[in-house]
Design a protein around this motif. Sequence first.
Motif, PDB file in Angstrom:
ATOM      1  N   LEU A 211       0.816  -1.222   0.000  1.00  0.00           N
ATOM      2  CA  LEU A 211       0.000   0.000   0.000  1.00  0.00           C
ATOM      3  C   LEU A 211       0.845   1.265   0.000  1.00  0.00           C
ATOM      4  O   LEU A 211       0.354   2.347  -0.335  1.00  0.00           O
ATOM      5  CB  LEU A 211      -0.938   0.002   1.217  1.00  0.00           C
ATOM      6  N   SER A 212       2.128   1.146   0.344  1.00  0.00           N
ATOM      7  CA  SER A 212       3.024   2.306   0.334  1.00  0.00           C
ATOM      8  C   SER A 212       3.452   2.668  -1.087  1.00  0.00           C
ATOM      9  O   SER A 212       4.079   3.707  -1.301  1.00  0.00           O
ATOM     10  CB  SER A 212       4.267   2.017   1.183  1.00  0.00           C
ATOM     11  N   GLY A 213       3.120   1.784  -2.048  1.00  0.00           N
ATOM     12  CA  GLY A 213       3.502   2.012  -3.437  1.00  0.00           C
ATOM     13  C   GLY A 213       4.536   1.035  -3.928  1.00  0.00           C
ATOM     14  O   GLY A 213       4.775   0.928  -5.132  1.00  0.00           O
ATOM     15  N   ASP A 214       5.155   0.310  -2.997  1.00  0.00           N
ATOM     16  CA  ASP A 214       6.152  -0.684  -3.369  1.00  0.00           C
ATOM     17  C   ASP A 214       6.224  -1.738  -2.267  1.00  0.00           C
ATOM     18  O   ASP A 214       6.111  -1.406  -1.086  1.00  0.00           O
ATOM     19  CB  ASP A 214       7.517  -0.019  -3.546  1.00  0.00           C
ATOM     20  N   THR A 215       6.404  -2.990  -2.648  1.00  0.00           N
ATOM     21  CA  THR A 215       6.535  -4.056  -1.658  1.00  0.00           C
ATOM     22  C   THR A 215       8.009  -4.166  -1.292  1.00  0.00           C
ATOM     23  O   THR A 215       8.795  -4.827  -1.984  1.00  0.00           O
ATOM     24  CB  THR A 215       6.020  -5.391  -2.228  1.00  0.00           C
ATOM     25  N   ASN A 216       8.388  -3.504  -0.204  1.00  0.00           N
ATOM     26  CA  ASN A 216       9.806  -3.403   0.138  1.00  0.00           C
ATOM     27  C   ASN A 216      10.098  -3.560   1.631  1.00  0.00           C
ATOM     28  O   ASN A 216      11.215  -3.295   2.082  1.00  0.00           O
ATOM     29  CB  ASN A 216      10.369  -2.067  -0.346  1.00  0.00           C
ATOM     30  N   GLY A 217       9.104  -3.969   2.404  1.00  0.00           N
ATOM     31  CA  GLY A 217       9.321  -4.112   3.839  1.00  0.00           C
ATOM     32  C   GLY A 217       9.093  -2.839   4.619  1.00  0.00           C
ATOM     33  O   GLY A 217       9.304  -2.807   5.835  1.00  0.00           O
ATOM     34  N   VAL A 218       8.643  -1.784   3.931  1.00  0.00           N
ATOM     35  CA  VAL A 218       8.347  -0.512   4.606  1.00  0.00           C
ATOM     36  C   VAL A 218       6.915  -0.111   4.238  1.00  0.00           C
ATOM     37  O   VAL A 218       6.694   0.597   3.253  1.00  0.00           O
ATOM     38  CB  VAL A 218       9.333   0.605   4.208  1.00  0.00           C
ATOM     39  N   PRO A 219       5.917  -0.560   4.993  1.00  0.00           N
ATOM     40  CA  PRO A 219       4.515  -0.217   4.690  1.00  0.00           C
ATOM     41  C   PRO A 219       4.208   1.225   5.093  1.00  0.00           C
ATOM     42  O   PRO A 219       5.097   1.951   5.588  1.00  0.00           O
ATOM     43  CB  PRO A 219       3.741  -1.210   5.568  1.00  0.00           C
ATOM     44  N   ILE A 220       2.976   1.639   4.870  1.00  0.00           N
ATOM     45  CA  ILE A 220       2.540   2.945   5.375  1.00  0.00           C
ATOM     46  C   ILE A 220       2.511   2.853   6.897  1.00  0.00           C
ATOM     47  O   ILE A 220       1.740   2.073   7.461  1.00  0.00           O
ATOM     48  CB  ILE A 220       1.153   3.315   4.832  1.00  0.00           C
ATOM     49  N   LEU A 221       3.359   3.614   7.552  1.00  0.00           N
ATOM     50  CA  LEU A 221       3.479   3.513   8.994  1.00  0.00           C
ATOM     51  C   LEU A 221       2.324   4.228   9.691  1.00  0.00           C
ATOM     52  O   LEU A 221       1.631   5.066   9.103  1.00  0.00           O
ATOM     53  CB  LEU A 221       4.818   4.093   9.456  1.00  0.00           C
ATOM     54  N   ALA A 222       2.127   3.888  10.954  1.00  0.00           N
ATOM     55  CA  ALA A 222       1.068   4.507  11.746  1.00  0.00           C
ATOM     56  C   ALA A 222       1.404   5.981  11.996  1.00  0.00           C
ATOM     57  O   ALA A 222       2.571   6.398  11.927  1.00  0.00           O
ATOM     58  CB  ALA A 222       0.918   3.776  13.077  1.00  0.00           C
ATOM     59  N   LYS A 223       0.387   6.762  12.280  1.00  0.00           N
ATOM     60  CA  LYS A 223       0.582   8.181  12.559  1.00  0.00           C
ATOM     61  C   LYS A 223       1.549   8.346  13.722  1.00  0.00           C
ATOM     62  O   LYS A 223       1.358   7.780  14.796  1.00  0.00           O
ATOM     63  CB  LYS A 223      -0.762   8.839  12.890  1.00  0.00           C
ATOM     64  N   GLY A 224       2.605   9.107  13.504  1.00  0.00           N
ATOM     65  CA  GLY A 224       3.585   9.349  14.551  1.00  0.00           C
ATOM     66  C   GLY A 224       4.672   8.293  14.651  1.00  0.00           C
ATOM     67  O   GLY A 224       5.626   8.455  15.415  1.00  0.00           O
TER      68      GLY A 224
END
Length: 268
Positions: A177-190
């Motif tokens: 969902l972050s735009g790329d499957t790389n082990g770094v998703p859209i992180l939580a707020k803050g």
Amino acid sequence: MWAWYLLLVPIFGVIYRAWSKRRRRMQLLVSKLSAQDWATVIDWVPLVAKLPPELQGRLQGKMNLFLSQVRIYGKNGVVVDREVELSLSAQACLLIVNSDVWYNTLHTVLLYPGAFHSKQQRQDGYLVTETKEVRLGESWRHGPVVLSWPHAEQGGVNDEDGHNLILHEFAHQLDALSGDTNGVPILAKGQSHQDWEAAIMRGYEAHVANVGRNRKTVLDSYAATNYVEFLAVSIEVFFEKPEKFHEEYPEVYKQISILLNLDPLAWG
């Protein structure tokens, strides 16, 4: 006058459809399953019985929204009945039960009666080679998710072995969902990107070292493949073996807990 009217009609139509869609979404999110359906979920996915009551209610609404959006197709003889729909949607929505993240681009799940062949392309300069790989599951960035149903079903029924195919593949959906499957998703707020990357990198490097020394850990050796698979396998054990996972990889546990806004250690 009539020209303005003719211009405004389609505009109001678009606004009304958007409003209706949002209203329907909100209705589904607060809707509940029938008592019979919920009993089926507990039988097929006993892990959800550990959720606090508030999250159990939230899960039911997200399952209803999921099933209104995603079409599940059985391939090669797999029958998609109500039990299959409930089991799959419960496990898929468990990852997002307490967050605002949603599988916006997913509309199709394919179920096979076992391992399946997947075509993979690899590019080396101008040379593109195509190979077939045997897989139990795969997740494409914009869908579909493809699963061996017997393995997916067993992953839901056995909630203590640290292996769950649906959690694994939907962890990839979350990642993408972050735009790329790389082990770094859209992180939580803050949530700090620096803290996330440091925890995942240290955890991954420690796991690779353990695998290299044939040292058994709570994580399957497949987690040593790359950061992407490390995250997906970590999410499996985060839910199914939280105590052991927290003991061996406390930083990774903490970051996944912040990401999902969940703490299985507190569920008892």
